[in-house]
Scaffold this motif. Structure first.
Motif, short mmCIF file in Angstrom:
data_model
loop_
_atom_site.label_atom_id
_atom_site.label_comp_id
_atom_site.label_asym_id
_atom_site.label_seq_id
_atom_site.Cartn_x
_atom_site.Cartn_y
_atom_site.Cartn_z
N LEU A 1 0.82 -1.21 0.00
CA LEU A 1 0.00 0.00 0.00
C LEU A 1 0.85 1.26 0.00
O LEU A 1 0.30 2.38 -0.04
CB LEU A 1 -0.94 0.00 1.20
N GLY A 2 2.16 1.10 0.06
CA GLY A 2 3.06 2.24 -0.07
C GLY A 2 3.13 3.13 1.15
O GLY A 2 3.38 4.33 1.03
N VAL A 3 2.90 2.56 2.33
CA VAL A 3 2.97 3.35 3.56
C VAL A 3 4.03 2.74 4.48
O VAL A 3 4.51 1.62 4.26
CB VAL A 3 1.61 3.39 4.29
N GLY A 4 4.39 3.48 5.50
CA GLY A 4 5.42 3.01 6.42
C GLY A 4 4.96 1.83 7.26
O GLY A 4 3.75 1.64 7.48
N LEU A 5 5.93 1.06 7.74
CA LEU A 5 5.59 -0.12 8.53
C LEU A 5 5.03 0.23 9.90
O LEU A 5 4.45 -0.63 10.57
CB LEU A 5 6.85 -1.01 8.70
N ASP A 6 5.17 1.49 10.30
CA ASP A 6 4.63 1.90 11.59
C ASP A 6 3.19 2.40 11.48
O ASP A 6 2.57 2.78 12.47
CB ASP A 6 5.50 2.99 12.22
#
Length: 213
Positions: A22-27
């Motif tokens: 989804l192209g977002v950070g792992l946090d």
């Protein structure tokens, strides 16, 4: 057999892979991210004549298709919106085709085998060839002239509701109903289908929404 820690680790790995897709950070919070994207996809379908539930289902289907690819995209939301809009267009095309087949029975309701001609009506129990019936009915509808032709084509071929036709033409809804009925009468007399119609069998009904209220 997996223990609780192994199961938790696998779940975290799956969540991390989804977040990367989804192209977002792992946090990031996966639930919040998917809800936000889901709402964006739903909003992109606002121009389609779909119910809220249908838009929600198509948005979910688009997200699922994207995730099942297991391939990242430069702009995941835009990619999923493209998928959703294609699914919406396909869904509407299928719905309109089904509605057209149903509505055409308003015009041709006699059970005949068109390939054999109307003399086969009584001895052939196979019924009409749906493709040929639809083609003949389309030609009959397209042959209706004037305002009645405009209205009947908008209703049967474009799948518009009476209110939509009234808005697009600037005419009152009661006039739309009247023009639609006139158009049906003319279409039934078209040479493409008139030999296959027995007036006693013509269904005196209208497609959904064609009332006089």
């Amino acid at each position: 057999m997996l223990n609780v820690n192994d199961q938790a680790s696998q779940e975290e790995d799956r969540e991390s892979r989804v977040l990367l897709l989804l192209g977002v950070g792992l946090d990031a919070d996966l639930g919040e991210v998917t809800q936000r994207m889901w709402r964006e996809i739903i909003a992109s379908l606002s121009t389609f004549a779909l119910s809220a539930a249908e838009r929600e289902d198509l948005a979910a289907a688009a997200m699922l298709r994207f995730l099942e690819r297991h391939q990242p995209a430069a702009n995941p939301v835009a990619y999923m919106i493209t998928i959703a809009r294609r699914l919406a267009a396909k869904s509407l095309a299928i719905t309109r085709a089904e509605q057209l087949t149903e509505d055409m029975t308003v015009i041709v309701s006699t059970p005949v085998h068109l390939r054999g001609g109307c003399e086969d009506e009584e001895r052939n129990s196979a019924g009409p060839d749906d493709d040929e019936l639809t083609q003949r009915s389309r030609r009959a509808v397209n042959s209706v002239p004037g305002q009645s032709g405009e209205v009947i084509r908008a209703r049967l071929l474009d799948g518009l509701e009476p209110a939509e036709v009234a808005r697009s033409t600037g005419r009152p809804r009661n006039q739309i109903y009247q023009e639609y009925r006139r158009g049906l009468a003319v279409a039934r007399q078209a040479p493409e289908i008139s030999p296959y119609i027995r007036e006693a069998h013509v269904k005196r009904r209208r497609p959904s929404g064609d009332g006089d209220d």
